[in-house]
Design a protein around this motif. Structure first.
Motif, PDB file in Angstrom:
ATOM      1  N   ASN A 181       4.409  29.473  -1.137  1.00  0.00           N
ATOM      2  CA  ASN A 181       3.861  30.381  -0.135  1.00  0.00           C
ATOM      3  C   ASN A 181       4.798  31.587  -0.047  1.00  0.00           C
ATOM      4  OD1 ASN A 181       3.298  31.704   2.326  1.00  0.00           O
ATOM      5  ND2 ASN A 181       2.447  29.855   3.231  1.00  0.00           N
ATOM      6  N   VAL A 182       4.362  32.705  -0.604  1.00  0.00           N
ATOM      7  CA  VAL A 182       5.223  33.883  -0.740  1.00  0.00           C
ATOM      8  C   VAL A 182       5.683  34.398   0.619  1.00  0.00           C
ATOM      9  CG1 VAL A 182       5.341  36.261  -1.575  1.00  0.00           C
ATOM     10  CG2 VAL A 182       4.161  34.511  -2.936  1.00  0.00           C
ATOM     11  N   ALA A 183       4.776  34.470   1.584  1.00  0.00           N
ATOM     12  CA  ALA A 183       5.138  34.999   2.898  1.00  0.00           C
ATOM     13  C   ALA A 183       6.125  34.087   3.614  1.00  0.00           C
ATOM     14  CB  ALA A 183       3.886  35.178   3.750  1.00  0.00           C
ATOM     15  N   SER A 184       5.945  32.783   3.477  1.00  0.00           N
ATOM     16  CA  SER A 184       6.859  31.836   4.100  1.00  0.00           C
ATOM     17  C   SER A 184       8.276  32.025   3.573  1.00  0.00           C
ATOM     18  CB  SER A 184       6.369  30.402   3.842  1.00  0.00           C
ATOM     19  OG  SER A 184       7.291  29.452   4.319  1.00  0.00           O
ATOM     20  N   ALA A 185       8.401  32.169   2.261  1.00  0.00           N
ATOM     21  CA  ALA A 185       9.722  32.360   1.658  1.00  0.00           C
ATOM     22  C   ALA A 185      10.333  33.700   2.063  1.00  0.00           C
ATOM     23  CB  ALA A 185       9.617  32.258   0.141  1.00  0.00           C
ATOM     24  N   LYS A 186       9.506  34.728   2.131  1.00  0.00           N
ATOM     25  CA  LYS A 186       9.998  36.078   2.428  1.00  0.00           C
ATOM     26  C   LYS A 186      10.616  36.166   3.812  1.00  0.00           C
ATOM     27  CE  LYS A 186       8.395  40.878   2.851  1.00  0.00           C
ATOM     28  NZ  LYS A 186       7.221  41.784   2.751  1.00  0.00           N
ATOM     29  N   HIS A 187      10.053  35.441   4.776  1.00  0.00           N
ATOM     30  CA  HIS A 187      10.508  35.588   6.160  1.00  0.00           C
ATOM     31  C   HIS A 187      11.427  34.452   6.615  1.00  0.00           C
ATOM     32  CE1 HIS A 187       6.774  38.074   6.030  1.00  0.00           C
ATOM     33  NE2 HIS A 187       7.572  38.907   6.671  1.00  0.00           N
ATOM     34  N   LYS A 188      11.881  33.636   5.679  1.00  0.00           N
ATOM     35  CA  LYS A 188      12.766  32.528   6.014  1.00  0.00           C
ATOM     36  C   LYS A 188      14.006  33.029   6.757  1.00  0.00           C
ATOM     37  CE  LYS A 188      15.409  28.740   3.940  1.00  0.00           C
ATOM     38  NZ  LYS A 188      15.738  28.018   2.678  1.00  0.00           N
ATOM     39  N   GLY A 189      14.315  32.371   7.875  1.00  0.00           N
ATOM     40  CA  GLY A 189      15.506  32.697   8.638  1.00  0.00           C
ATOM     41  C   GLY A 189      15.303  33.691   9.756  1.00  0.00           C
ATOM     42  N   MET A 190      14.162  34.361   9.779  1.00  0.00           N
ATOM     43  CA  MET A 190      13.874  35.281  10.881  1.00  0.00           C
ATOM     44  C   MET A 190      13.681  34.512  12.186  1.00  0.00           C
ATOM     45  SD  MET A 190      11.151  38.040   9.319  1.00  0.00           S
ATOM     46  CE  MET A 190      10.789  38.600  11.006  1.00  0.00           C
ATOM     47  N   ALA A 191      13.936  35.156  13.292  1.00  0.00           N
ATOM     48  CA  ALA A 191      13.614  34.566  14.585  1.00  0.00           C
ATOM     49  C   ALA A 191      12.123  34.736  14.851  1.00  0.00           C
ATOM     50  CB  ALA A 191      14.425  35.230  15.694  1.00  0.00           C
ATOM     51  N   ALA A 192      11.499  33.698  15.347  1.00  0.00           N
ATOM     52  CA  ALA A 192      10.072  33.724  15.658  1.00  0.00           C
ATOM     53  C   ALA A 192       9.860  33.894  17.157  1.00  0.00           C
ATOM     54  CB  ALA A 192       9.405  32.437  15.175  1.00  0.00           C
ATOM     55  N   ASN A 193       8.651  34.263  17.522  1.00  0.00           N
ATOM     56  CA  ASN A 193       8.277  34.424  18.928  1.00  0.00           C
ATOM     57  C   ASN A 193       7.070  33.523  19.210  1.00  0.00           C
ATOM     58  OD1 ASN A 193       7.305  35.265  21.449  1.00  0.00           O
ATOM     59  ND2 ASN A 193       7.969  37.382  21.136  1.00  0.00           N
ATOM     60  N   PRO A 194       7.312  32.266  19.591  1.00  0.00           N
ATOM     61  CA  PRO A 194       6.192  31.345  19.825  1.00  0.00           C
ATOM     62  C   PRO A 194       5.215  31.818  20.897  1.00  0.00           C
ATOM     63  CG  PRO A 194       8.256  30.141  19.664  1.00  0.00           C
ATOM     64  CD  PRO A 194       8.611  31.599  19.736  1.00  0.00           C
ATOM     65  N   ARG A 195       5.737  32.429  21.952  1.00  0.00           N
ATOM     66  CA  ARG A 195       4.848  32.893  23.028  1.00  0.00           C
ATOM     67  C   ARG A 195       3.896  33.965  22.508  1.00  0.00           C
ATOM     68  NH1 ARG A 195       7.963  35.469  27.709  1.00  0.00           N
ATOM     69  NH2 ARG A 195       8.821  33.356  27.840  1.00  0.00           N
ATOM     70  N   GLU A 196       4.431  34.908  21.767  1.00  0.00           N
ATOM     71  CA  GLU A 196       3.576  35.941  21.187  1.00  0.00           C
ATOM     72  C   GLU A 196       2.578  35.324  20.221  1.00  0.00           C
ATOM     73  OE1 GLU A 196       4.604  40.282  19.701  1.00  0.00           O
ATOM     74  OE2 GLU A 196       5.117  38.822  18.140  1.00  0.00           O
ATOM     75  N   GLY A 197       3.017  34.332  19.454  1.00  0.00           N
ATOM     76  CA  GLY A 197       2.139  33.682  18.489  1.00  0.00           C
ATOM     77  C   GLY A 197       0.950  33.009  19.133  1.00  0.00           C
ATOM     78  N   VAL A 198       1.197  32.250  20.193  1.00  0.00           N
ATOM     79  CA  VAL A 198       0.085  31.541  20.833  1.00  0.00           C
ATOM     80  C   VAL A 198      -0.867  32.523  21.497  1.00  0.00           C
ATOM     81  CG1 VAL A 198       1.247  31.085  23.042  1.00  0.00           C
ATOM     82  CG2 VAL A 198      -0.528  29.547  22.252  1.00  0.00           C
ATOM     83  N   LEU A 199      -0.334  33.585  22.074  1.00  0.00           N
ATOM     84  CA  LEU A 199      -1.200  34.579  22.722  1.00  0.00           C
ATOM     85  C   LEU A 199      -2.001  35.377  21.697  1.00  0.00           C
ATOM     86  CD1 LEU A 199       1.203  35.804  25.560  1.00  0.00           C
ATOM     87  CD2 LEU A 199      -0.746  34.235  25.770  1.00  0.00           C
ATOM     88  N   GLN A 200      -1.393  35.663  20.529  1.00  0.00           N
ATOM     89  CA  GLN A 200      -2.149  36.328  19.460  1.00  0.00           C
ATOM     90  C   GLN A 200      -3.301  35.438  18.994  1.00  0.00           C
ATOM     91  OE1 GLN A 200       0.788  37.198  16.440  1.00  0.00           O
ATOM     92  NE2 GLN A 200       1.385  39.148  17.383  1.00  0.00           N
ATOM     93  N   GLY A 201      -3.038  34.148  18.860  1.00  0.00           N
ATOM     94  CA  GLY A 201      -4.092  33.230  18.442  1.00  0.00           C
ATOM     95  C   GLY A 201      -5.219  33.141  19.445  1.00  0.00           C
TER      96      GLY A 201
END
Length: 444
Positions: A25-45
């Motif tokens: 998964n190219v995107a998964s590898a590219k962004h490895k180690g970045m900080a994620a924003n779960p709250r933003e993710g659930v609201l985007q979904g």
């Protein structure tokens, strides 16, 4: 009796992070180690799901899984309190902790393969949870997914459930991400297309990345679901597409009713596949929208997730609509192609761009986030949970997410027992909201 396609979107989990666990998964590898924003993710979904509602679609939700998955840690020999196990596991193997904390269940296109009632011998809708054997962090999902689906779609006269396939990677099954259905309308008998990456017992020397779905797994599911042989097709994915990062077929193809929208490099012999689908459809005329590599290079298709879009028949619109990630709009070749497509007068008349970047950075677009089920009104009435989205449930879920979710999760945060406690508290409350009962291991 009215039939419709219901999209059940996966809710992003509280431990959503970028650990780069998905090889191929190219995107998964590219962004490895970045900080994620779960709250933003659930609201985007939730915003994506609500957008489909605004178009007249029936929209549901599927819950995330309990993470970290403590049962897996116990199976690996860790003991003590929950907090002690988390601390010991992180010290012993941060990689193991990253796997048991993965929130990849949000990509519910991988949750199961579904054959709707009009296609099956017994007239029931059949569900087989995917074993997801290719990736360790996903291989631990199947048992809980099965529990959730059985609550949502109670076994009986309408719904039938099967166990996930056994056999490890030889019988690797990735769910609906490699399964398409063609039909004149959702309540009419359709044609099932199973796309596989390799044979279970072959040495696929032409693959750089793993072919996750095997032919034998696809054929086993078709047998269990008892779909008609002349309405069930099997085709190998083009190795060139897999090697370019199309780890699932839904990265290079998407369908709806009698329309198949796909990249010309998605399949090894697209002309023959078109003929086979049309023959299986009989008098129903198929419309094939094949995108040439000269217009959209395969690399751009994978980078933008042009085909990992939702292709829907919105009741409020003429023609079909593509629900696309904003990355398609930002990629010159895909934006130009979509502009031309909607002007062409063909079956796809509309393109809606939505922000699902928290998911996209881990390699999941709009199509990854949804499990689609063709259902009658009576099927929806027979559901055993509060999973169909309306204004009240939408607002409840937004309040719930803002209450429980962090706005930043880095890899080192997975060692924090407090994150585990926050996650379990959120999941416990969510099962009450959705009326699912005690489906999680930590609740048992």
């Amino acid at each position: 009796m009215a039939w419709r396609e219901v999209n059940f979107d996966g809710i992003v989990g509280p431990t959503h992070n970028y650990a780069g666990l998905s090889y191929g998964n190219v995107a998964s590898a590219k962004h490895k180690g970045m900080a994620a924003n779960p709250r933003e993710g659930v609201l985007q979904g939730l915003e994506k799901a609500n957008h489909l509602r605004s178009l007249g679609m029936t929209q549901g939700v599927l819950p995330p899984h309990d993470r970290p998955h403590l049962k897996t840690l116990r199976d690996h020999g860790f003991t003590g309190t929950d907090a002690e196990m988390v601390a010991a596991a992180w010290k012993a193997s941060p990689a193991l902790m990253a796997n048991v904390c993965s929130s990849a269940t949000m990509w519910t296109a991988n949750a199961a393969t579904i054959s709707p009632a009009p296609d099956t011998a017994d007239g029931k809708t059949h569900f087989t949870p995917a074993n997801l054997a290719a990736m360790y962090h996903r291989s631990i999902e199947a048992r809980v997914t099965a529990r959730i689906l059985k609550v949502m779609f109670p076994e009986g006269e309408r719904f039938a459930h099967h166990e996930p396939l056994v056999g490890g990677t030889h019988m690797g099954d990735e769910g609906a991400a490699n399964h398409s259905r063609f039909c004149a309308d959702y309540g009419e008998a359709g044609v099932a297309l199973y796309v596989y990456g390799r044979g279970a017992f072959e040495n696929a020397a032409d693959l750089t990345y793993p072919g996750r779905q095997t032919e034998e797994a696809s054929r086993a599911i078709a047998r269990m679901h008892a779909t008609k042989a002349d309405k069930t097709l099997f085709v190998r994915q083009n190795p060139a597409a897999i090697n370019a990062g199309a780890f699932h077929n839904d990265v290079v193809a998407v369908s709806n009713k009698n329309v198949h929208f796909y990249h010309e490099q998605a399949f090894e012999d697209p002309d023959q596949l078109d003929r086979d689908i049309q023959a299986a459809m009989g008098d129903v005329e198929m419309q094939f929208v094949r995108v040439p590599a000269s217009a959209v290079p395969i690399g751009d298709a994978v980078k933008s997730y042009l085909f990992n879009s939702q292709l829907i028949s919105a009741p409020s619109r003429d023609g079909m609509t593509l629900i696309l990630p904003t990355e398609v709009e930002e990629t010159p070749s895909t934006k130009a192609y979509v502009d031309q497509l909607v002007r062409s007068g063909g079956p796809i008349r509309h393109a809606d761009y939505l922000d699902v970047r928290q998911s996209m950075r881990n390699g999941g677009g709009p199509a990854c986030l949804r499990l689609r089920v063709a259902m009658s009104d009576d099927d929806i009435s027979a559901m055993g949970s509060n999973s169909i989205l309306d204004d009240k449930l939408l607002e409840t879920l937004k309040v719930w997410a803002n209450k429980h979710y962090r706005d930043r999760v880095a890899l080192e945060d997975l060692a924090d027992p407090q994150l585990m406690e926050e996650s379990f508290k959120a999941m416990d409350e969510l099962t009450q909201i959705l009326k699912l009962g005690s489906v999680y291991d930590f609740q048992r």
